[in-house]
Design a protein around this motif. Structure first.
Motif, mmCIF file in Angstrom:
data_model
loop_
_atom_site.group_PDB
_atom_site.id
_atom_site.type_symbol
_atom_site.label_atom_id
_atom_site.label_comp_id
_atom_site.label_asym_id
_atom_site.label_seq_id
_atom_site.Cartn_x
_atom_site.Cartn_y
_atom_site.Cartn_z
ATOM 1 N N LEU A 194 -12.827 -4.011 2.236
ATOM 2 C CA LEU A 194 -11.857 -2.996 1.832
ATOM 3 C C LEU A 194 -11.584 -3.211 0.351
ATOM 4 O O LEU A 194 -11.243 -4.325 -0.069
ATOM 5 C CB LEU A 194 -10.569 -3.143 2.641
ATOM 6 C CG LEU A 194 -9.322 -2.408 2.140
ATOM 7 C CD1 LEU A 194 -9.483 -0.899 2.312
ATOM 8 C CD2 LEU A 194 -8.073 -2.899 2.871
ATOM 9 N N LEU A 210 -7.479 -2.666 8.266
ATOM 10 C CA LEU A 210 -8.897 -2.998 8.179
ATOM 11 C C LEU A 210 -9.438 -3.268 9.572
ATOM 12 O O LEU A 210 -8.890 -4.101 10.304
ATOM 13 C CB LEU A 210 -9.097 -4.229 7.285
ATOM 14 C CG LEU A 210 -10.531 -4.699 7.051
ATOM 15 C CD1 LEU A 210 -11.351 -3.620 6.341
ATOM 16 C CD2 LEU A 210 -10.527 -5.988 6.227
ATOM 17 N N GLN A 218 -14.421 2.097 5.577
ATOM 18 C CA GLN A 218 -13.531 2.148 4.417
ATOM 19 C C GLN A 218 -14.158 2.884 3.237
ATOM 20 O O GLN A 218 -13.585 2.898 2.144
ATOM 21 C CB GLN A 218 -13.149 0.720 3.994
ATOM 22 C CG GLN A 218 -12.550 -0.124 5.098
ATOM 23 C CD GLN A 218 -11.225 0.413 5.585
ATOM 24 O OE1 GLN A 218 -10.501 1.065 4.831
ATOM 25 N NE2 GLN A 218 -10.869 0.129 6.826
ATOM 26 N N PRO A 252 -9.077 -1.700 -2.192
ATOM 27 C CA PRO A 252 -7.969 -0.764 -2.390
ATOM 28 C C PRO A 252 -7.826 -0.245 -3.807
ATOM 29 O O PRO A 252 -7.281 0.839 -4.007
ATOM 30 C CB PRO A 252 -6.743 -1.590 -1.977
ATOM 31 C CG PRO A 252 -7.165 -2.997 -2.146
ATOM 32 C CD PRO A 252 -8.622 -3.050 -1.858
ATOM 33 N N TYR A 271 -1.695 -2.133 4.701
ATOM 34 C CA TYR A 271 -3.154 -2.112 4.662
ATOM 35 C C TYR A 271 -3.713 -2.256 6.068
ATOM 36 O O TYR A 271 -3.174 -3.015 6.884
ATOM 37 C CB TYR A 271 -3.684 -3.239 3.769
ATOM 38 C CG TYR A 271 -3.394 -3.009 2.311
ATOM 39 C CD1 TYR A 271 -4.147 -2.106 1.568
ATOM 40 C CD2 TYR A 271 -2.363 -3.691 1.662
ATOM 41 C CE1 TYR A 271 -3.879 -1.880 0.219
ATOM 42 C CE2 TYR A 271 -2.088 -3.471 0.317
ATOM 43 C CZ TYR A 271 -2.858 -2.559 -0.384
ATOM 44 O OH TYR A 271 -2.585 -2.330 -1.717
ATOM 45 N N ASP A 328 -15.278 -4.039 9.974
ATOM 46 C CA ASP A 328 -15.521 -3.083 8.882
ATOM 47 C C ASP A 328 -16.274 -3.695 7.715
ATOM 48 O O ASP A 328 -16.980 -2.998 6.989
ATOM 49 C CB ASP A 328 -14.198 -2.514 8.361
ATOM 50 C CG ASP A 328 -13.642 -1.412 9.241
ATOM 51 O OD1 ASP A 328 -14.300 -1.075 10.236
ATOM 52 O OD2 ASP A 328 -12.540 -0.914 8.932
ATOM 53 N N ASN A 359 0.826 -1.213 0.000
ATOM 54 C CA ASN A 359 0.000 0.000 0.000
ATOM 55 C C ASN A 359 0.856 1.257 0.000
ATOM 56 O O ASN A 359 0.606 2.199 0.753
ATOM 57 C CB ASN A 359 -0.953 -0.001 1.204
ATOM 58 C CG ASN A 359 -2.018 1.062 1.116
ATOM 59 O OD1 ASN A 359 -2.387 1.494 0.030
ATOM 60 N ND2 ASN A 359 -2.516 1.504 2.267
ATOM 61 N N LYS A 404 -17.362 1.782 -4.068
ATOM 62 C CA LYS A 404 -16.782 2.911 -3.355
ATOM 63 C C LYS A 404 -17.730 4.101 -3.440
ATOM 64 O O LYS A 404 -18.269 4.402 -4.510
ATOM 65 C CB LYS A 404 -15.417 3.279 -3.937
ATOM 66 C CG LYS A 404 -14.295 2.349 -3.510
ATOM 67 C CD LYS A 404 -12.965 2.855 -4.007
ATOM 68 C CE LYS A 404 -11.828 1.944 -3.555
ATOM 69 N NZ LYS A 404 -10.531 2.389 -4.112
#
Length: 266
Positions: free
Chosen positions: A151, A144, A221, A153, A142, A148, A137, A177
């Motif tokens: 994720l 999390l 996230q 990315p 990363y 959550d 990353n 997202k």
């Protein structure tokens, strides 16, 4: 004065030797990945039932198929600060010379105190042809949270789940997202080998259950869950997802192979 200078010079020489050793080690056996390995998705949920608590974690990693023999892993930080490799297993063809690999873990409590759920810190690791590649990353690793959920990315839209219902309908959970409040998420499907196709709109949900876990939407996230249903009909549906936001269109077609009714891969 001379002694101090010699001492300082010795320290600099020692430091340079250490740095040189690290540089040689990185260039000869280890490297930050360009596109050799990429974390596609990670999911963490916490379930509770009958006074027990457990954590389910899944990672999806995409790697270049550089050789038949390879090792793919999640390099995972433990609660005591040490790091360990969680070996991945092959999950399918990801198209264009790429492969999908998967790691699953369940951490059970069975009444222990404290419960062993934890926030996650990890990187993706890929070893092939004597070389190890890392997706860390951009140096940040990363992260999390334990409850959550997903994720994402790199992808802006990914199918999370889809299942046959007893009625013959197919229910699809889609992770997107949250790039803007205004957006459209659509499932495009066919039951006759794409001789014809149909569309069904997905709708936003503010939260959803995964077994005995609950995930908020959007989560920490910035990922929302959208739901769609392909109605029962003749033939087995294949489908892909279209996500329209901010004047852009993003697709998830399962690496160009489209999705089957039951997903994710076991």
């Amino acid at each position: 004065m001379t002694t101090n200078r010699l001492s300082l010079l010795s320290r600099w020489r020692a430091a340079l030797c250490v740095l040189a050793g690290l540089t040689v080690g990185l260039s000869s056996a280890s490297a930050l990945a360009a596109d050799e390995v990429k974390l596609l998705k990670a999911v963490s949920t916490v379930g509770t039932r009958y006074g027990q608590t457990w954590q389910d974690v899944t990672y999806f990693v995409v790697v270049k198929n550089l050789a038949y023999e390879k090792q793919v892993a999640i390099h995972d930080k433990q609660p005591d600060g040490t790091w360990t490799d969680l070996a991945a297993s092959y999950a399918g063809d990801a198209g264009a010379g790429l492969e999908l690999w998967k790691v699953t873990r369940q951490y059970q409590s069975w009444g222990t105190t404290p419960q062993p759920t934890r926030d996650l810190e990890f990187v993706a690791k890929f070893t092939v042809n004597g070389q190890t590649y890392w997706d860390n990353n951009g140096g940040a690793n990363y992260h999390l949270g334990r409850a959550d959920g997903p994720l994402l990315p790199r992808a802006n839209v990914l199918v999370g789940t889809s299942y046959w219902q007893p009625t013959g309908d197919v229910d699809i959970g889609i992770d997107v997202k949250n790039l803007s409040y205004s957006k459209n998420v659509t499932v495009v499907y066919s039951t006759d080998g794409w001789a014809t196709s149909h569309q069904v709109a997905a709708t936003f949900t503010s939260g959803y259950s995964v077994g005995y876990s609950y995930v908020s939407s959007p989560n920490a996230q910035g990922v929302e869950r959208w739901q769609a249903r392909i109605p029962a009909g003749t033939g087995t549906p294949a489908y892909y997802v279209r996500y329209e936001v901010n004047g852009q269109t993003y697709w998830d077609s399962n690496f160009g192979y489209n999705y089957p009714p039951i997903y994710p891969p076991l």
